[in-house]
Scaffold this motif. Structure first.
Motif, PDB file in Angstrom:
ATOM      1  N   SER A 135      17.722  29.859   8.645  1.00  0.00           N
ATOM      2  CA  SER A 135      16.699  30.883   8.462  1.00  0.00           C
ATOM      3  C   SER A 135      16.718  31.345   7.012  1.00  0.00           C
ATOM      4  CB  SER A 135      16.952  32.071   9.392  1.00  0.00           C
ATOM      5  OG  SER A 135      16.034  33.107   9.128  1.00  0.00           O
ATOM      6  N   LEU A 136      15.553  31.628   6.472  1.00  0.00           N
ATOM      7  CA  LEU A 136      15.448  32.084   5.087  1.00  0.00           C
ATOM      8  C   LEU A 136      15.459  33.606   4.982  1.00  0.00           C
ATOM      9  CD1 LEU A 136      12.744  29.572   3.865  1.00  0.00           C
ATOM     10  CD2 LEU A 136      15.225  29.430   3.592  1.00  0.00           C
ATOM     11  N   SER A 137      15.675  34.272   6.105  1.00  0.00           N
ATOM     12  CA  SER A 137      15.749  35.734   6.088  1.00  0.00           C
ATOM     13  C   SER A 137      16.935  36.176   6.934  1.00  0.00           C
ATOM     14  CB  SER A 137      14.454  36.346   6.619  1.00  0.00           C
ATOM     15  OG  SER A 137      14.249  35.944   7.948  1.00  0.00           O
ATOM     16  N   LEU A 138      17.356  37.377   6.707  1.00  0.00           N
ATOM     17  CA  LEU A 138      18.478  37.942   7.453  1.00  0.00           C
ATOM     18  C   LEU A 138      17.983  38.570   8.755  1.00  0.00           C
ATOM     19  CD1 LEU A 138      20.409  39.569   4.491  1.00  0.00           C
ATOM     20  CD2 LEU A 138      20.927  37.450   5.669  1.00  0.00           C
ATOM     21  N   PRO A 139      18.895  38.841   9.687  1.00  0.00           N
ATOM     22  CA  PRO A 139      18.473  39.488  10.940  1.00  0.00           C
ATOM     23  C   PRO A 139      17.754  40.813  10.663  1.00  0.00           C
ATOM     24  CG  PRO A 139      20.758  38.765  11.086  1.00  0.00           C
ATOM     25  CD  PRO A 139      20.333  38.572   9.667  1.00  0.00           C
ATOM     26  N   PRO A 140      16.854  41.219  11.553  1.00  0.00           N
ATOM     27  CA  PRO A 140      16.122  42.478  11.361  1.00  0.00           C
ATOM     28  C   PRO A 140      17.086  43.659  11.205  1.00  0.00           C
ATOM     29  CG  PRO A 140      15.207  41.249  13.209  1.00  0.00           C
ATOM     30  CD  PRO A 140      16.441  40.537  12.782  1.00  0.00           C
ATOM     31  N   GLY A 141      16.763  44.550  10.281  1.00  0.00           N
ATOM     32  CA  GLY A 141      17.580  45.737  10.058  1.00  0.00           C
ATOM     33  C   GLY A 141      18.731  45.525   9.095  1.00  0.00           C
ATOM     34  N   SER A 142      18.849  44.339   8.515  1.00  0.00           N
ATOM     35  CA  SER A 142      19.944  44.069   7.585  1.00  0.00           C
ATOM     36  C   SER A 142      19.746  44.831   6.292  1.00  0.00           C
ATOM     37  CB  SER A 142      20.023  42.573   7.269  1.00  0.00           C
ATOM     38  OG  SER A 142      20.332  41.853   8.414  1.00  0.00           O
ATOM     39  N   ARG A 143      20.858  45.287   5.736  1.00  0.00           N
ATOM     40  CA  ARG A 143      20.819  45.994   4.459  1.00  0.00           C
ATOM     41  C   ARG A 143      21.753  45.309   3.465  1.00  0.00           C
ATOM     42  NH1 ARG A 143      21.987  51.986   6.126  1.00  0.00           N
ATOM     43  NH2 ARG A 143      23.150  50.929   7.735  1.00  0.00           N
ATOM     44  N   LEU A 144      21.805  43.985   3.512  1.00  0.00           N
ATOM     45  CA  LEU A 144      22.710  43.235   2.648  1.00  0.00           C
ATOM     46  C   LEU A 144      22.047  42.765   1.361  1.00  0.00           C
ATOM     47  CD1 LEU A 144      24.416  41.017   5.354  1.00  0.00           C
ATOM     48  CD2 LEU A 144      25.378  43.007   4.215  1.00  0.00           C
ATOM     49  N   GLY A 145      20.752  42.974   1.205  1.00  0.00           N
ATOM     50  CA  GLY A 145      20.049  42.438   0.058  1.00  0.00           C
ATOM     51  C   GLY A 145      19.517  41.060   0.397  1.00  0.00           C
ATOM     52  N   PHE A 146      19.494  40.168  -0.575  1.00  0.00           N
ATOM     53  CA  PHE A 146      18.994  38.818  -0.363  1.00  0.00           C
ATOM     54  C   PHE A 146      20.062  37.974   0.312  1.00  0.00           C
ATOM     55  CE2 PHE A 146      18.408  34.437  -1.954  1.00  0.00           C
ATOM     56  CZ  PHE A 146      17.201  34.176  -1.349  1.00  0.00           C
ATOM     57  N   GLY A 147      19.674  37.175   1.281  1.00  0.00           N
ATOM     58  CA  GLY A 147      20.623  36.310   1.962  1.00  0.00           C
ATOM     59  C   GLY A 147      19.920  35.334   2.874  1.00  0.00           C
ATOM     60  N   LEU A 148      20.706  34.432   3.452  1.00  0.00           N
ATOM     61  CA  LEU A 148      20.205  33.401   4.343  1.00  0.00           C
ATOM     62  C   LEU A 148      21.065  33.330   5.583  1.00  0.00           C
ATOM     63  CD1 LEU A 148      20.030  30.503   1.730  1.00  0.00           C
ATOM     64  CD2 LEU A 148      18.093  31.824   2.527  1.00  0.00           C
ATOM     65  N   MET A 149      20.564  32.635   6.595  1.00  0.00           N
ATOM     66  CA  MET A 149      21.356  32.309   7.777  1.00  0.00           C
ATOM     67  C   MET A 149      21.655  30.819   7.716  1.00  0.00           C
ATOM     68  SD  MET A 149      21.760  35.086   9.591  1.00  0.00           S
ATOM     69  CE  MET A 149      22.369  34.370  11.092  1.00  0.00           C
ATOM     70  N   VAL A 150      22.922  30.450   7.970  1.00  0.00           N
ATOM     71  CA  VAL A 150      23.310  29.041   7.957  1.00  0.00           C
ATOM     72  C   VAL A 150      24.149  28.733   9.192  1.00  0.00           C
ATOM     73  CG1 VAL A 150      23.272  28.836   5.443  1.00  0.00           C
ATOM     74  CG2 VAL A 150      25.397  29.431   6.600  1.00  0.00           C
ATOM     75  N   ARG A 151      24.267  27.437   9.484  1.00  0.00           N
ATOM     76  CA  ARG A 151      25.116  26.982  10.578  1.00  0.00           C
ATOM     77  C   ARG A 151      26.198  26.093   9.989  1.00  0.00           C
ATOM     78  NH1 ARG A 151      21.701  25.631  14.925  1.00  0.00           N
ATOM     79  NH2 ARG A 151      22.093  27.765  15.555  1.00  0.00           N
ATOM     80  N   ILE A 152      27.452  26.429  10.305  1.00  0.00           N
ATOM     81  CA  ILE A 152      28.619  25.651   9.873  1.00  0.00           C
ATOM     82  C   ILE A 152      29.404  25.303  11.132  1.00  0.00           C
ATOM     83  CG2 ILE A 152      30.728  25.620   8.493  1.00  0.00           C
ATOM     84  CD1 ILE A 152      29.476  27.859   6.764  1.00  0.00           C
ATOM     85  N   ASP A 153      29.610  24.041  11.372  1.00  0.00           N
ATOM     86  CA  ASP A 153      30.370  23.569  12.538  1.00  0.00           C
ATOM     87  C   ASP A 153      29.901  24.210  13.853  1.00  0.00           C
ATOM     88  OD1 ASP A 153      31.928  21.901  10.964  1.00  0.00           O
ATOM     89  OD2 ASP A 153      33.448  23.442  10.629  1.00  0.00           O
ATOM     90  N   GLY A 154      28.593  24.343  14.019  1.00  0.00           N
ATOM     91  CA  GLY A 154      28.045  24.847  15.267  1.00  0.00           C
ATOM     92  C   GLY A 154      27.967  26.357  15.388  1.00  0.00           C
ATOM     93  N   ASP A 155      28.461  27.104  14.413  1.00  0.00           N
ATOM     94  CA  ASP A 155      28.391  28.567  14.448  1.00  0.00           C
ATOM     95  C   ASP A 155      27.465  29.079  13.347  1.00  0.00           C
ATOM     96  OD1 ASP A 155      30.074  28.848  16.610  1.00  0.00           O
ATOM     97  OD2 ASP A 155      31.860  29.206  15.393  1.00  0.00           O
ATOM     98  N   ASP A 156      26.778  30.181  13.637  1.00  0.00           N
ATOM     99  CA  ASP A 156      25.874  30.785  12.661  1.00  0.00           C
ATOM    100  C   ASP A 156      26.607  31.814  11.815  1.00  0.00           C
ATOM    101  OD1 ASP A 156      23.615  29.337  13.434  1.00  0.00           O
ATOM    102  OD2 ASP A 156      23.172  30.746  15.057  1.00  0.00           O
ATOM    103  N   TYR A 157      26.206  31.892  10.542  1.00  0.00           N
ATOM    104  CA  TYR A 157      26.796  32.820   9.581  1.00  0.00           C
ATOM    105  C   TYR A 157      25.687  33.404   8.721  1.00  0.00           C
ATOM    106  CZ  TYR A 157      31.138  30.407  10.734  1.00  0.00           C
ATOM    107  OH  TYR A 157      32.208  29.876  11.397  1.00  0.00           O
ATOM    108  N   ILE A 158      25.943  34.593   8.203  1.00  0.00           N
ATOM    109  CA  ILE A 158      25.057  35.207   7.218  1.00  0.00           C
ATOM    110  C   ILE A 158      25.648  34.895   5.847  1.00  0.00           C
ATOM    111  CG2 ILE A 158      24.236  37.383   6.252  1.00  0.00           C
ATOM    112  CD1 ILE A 158      24.374  38.581   9.067  1.00  0.00           C
ATOM    113  N   LEU A 159      24.809  34.369   4.955  1.00  0.00           N
ATOM    114  CA  LEU A 159      25.224  34.203   3.561  1.00  0.00           C
ATOM    115  C   LEU A 159      24.650  35.384   2.807  1.00  0.00           C
ATOM    116  CD1 LEU A 159      24.631  30.417   2.809  1.00  0.00           C
ATOM    117  CD2 LEU A 159      26.666  31.552   3.650  1.00  0.00           C
ATOM    118  N   GLY A 160      25.484  36.328   2.458  1.00  0.00           N
ATOM    119  CA  GLY A 160      25.031  37.519   1.758  1.00  0.00           C
ATOM    120  C   GLY A 160      25.241  37.378   0.268  1.00  0.00           C
ATOM    121  N   TYR A 161      24.173  37.586  -0.491  1.00  0.00           N
ATOM    122  CA  TYR A 161      24.251  37.474  -1.940  1.00  0.00           C
ATOM    123  C   TYR A 161      24.245  38.825  -2.629  1.00  0.00           C
ATOM    124  CZ  TYR A 161      22.749  32.778  -0.827  1.00  0.00           C
ATOM    125  OH  TYR A 161      22.654  31.535  -0.301  1.00  0.00           O
TER     126      TYR A 161
END
Length: 180
Positions: free
Chosen positions: A94-120
């Motif tokens: 995903s090119l956007s963070l979950p609704p209500g996030s206050r982390l600034g710019f970031g992405l959602m990625v999947r690593i080894d079957g699990d989802d993570y937030i990449l917060g910049y």
């Protein structure tokens, strides 16, 4: 003649007083700052005190909940890469963070079957311009020194140090100057 001398001396007295007052304030602040880091016993006592607060109680409940356990399990999967600061292969989900996030710019990625937030962090066009070229399903390589978690988010948050796509560096965190 007396008026001219008075006009020249008065600003010198005022500026001297301001400089002296500022030096006193800085000296007092330096005396109040702790000179040594807290000991292990002091940290443990502070943690126990915090755990008794309403926020601490809510956090402990979240840790024991299925959502908290899922976040910790996902975090454990990448812990060895984080500690060794090695490459992790990820797919952008995903090119956007979950609704209500206050982390600034970031992405959602999947690593080894699990989802993570990449917060910049806060979006700065110079540093993050290349990351705007990413698309869903792009395969990237990331490196990080830390993973964070918070009850508000259902995913671990990876603080990035490096992002590469097809061997080309898209993002590299610039260390702060004069700090840790």
């Amino acid at each position: 003649m007396k008026k001219i001398i008075f006009a020249l001396i008065l600003p010198l007295v005022v500026v001297g007083g301001l400089v002296f007052a500022n030096r006193e304030r800085t000296h007092e602040a330096a005396e109040k700052s702790p000179s040594t880091p807290p000991s292990a016993a002091e940290r443990k006592a502070a943690l126990k005190k915090w755990e008794a607060t309403p926020d601490g109680i809510l956090y402990k409940k979240w840790e024991a909940s299925p959502a908290g356990k899922k976040v910790y399990a996902s975090e454990a999967k990448i812990r060895k890469h984080i500690k060794a600061f090695t490459n992790m292969e990820a797919v952008v989900t995903s090119l956007s963070l979950p609704p209500g996030s206050r982390l600034g710019f970031g992405l959602m990625v999947r690593i080894d079957g699990d989802d993570y937030i990449l917060g910049y962090g806060p979006e700065k066009s110079d540093e993050l311009q290349q990351l705007h070229s990413l698309k869903v399903n792009d395969k990237i390589v990331i490196r990080s020194h830390s993973v964070l978690h918070a009850p508000k988010y259902a995913y671990p948050i990876i603080s990035l140090n490096l992002v590469e796509r097809d061997g080309k560096m898209l993002y590299k965190r610039v260390p702060r100057k004069g700090g840790c």
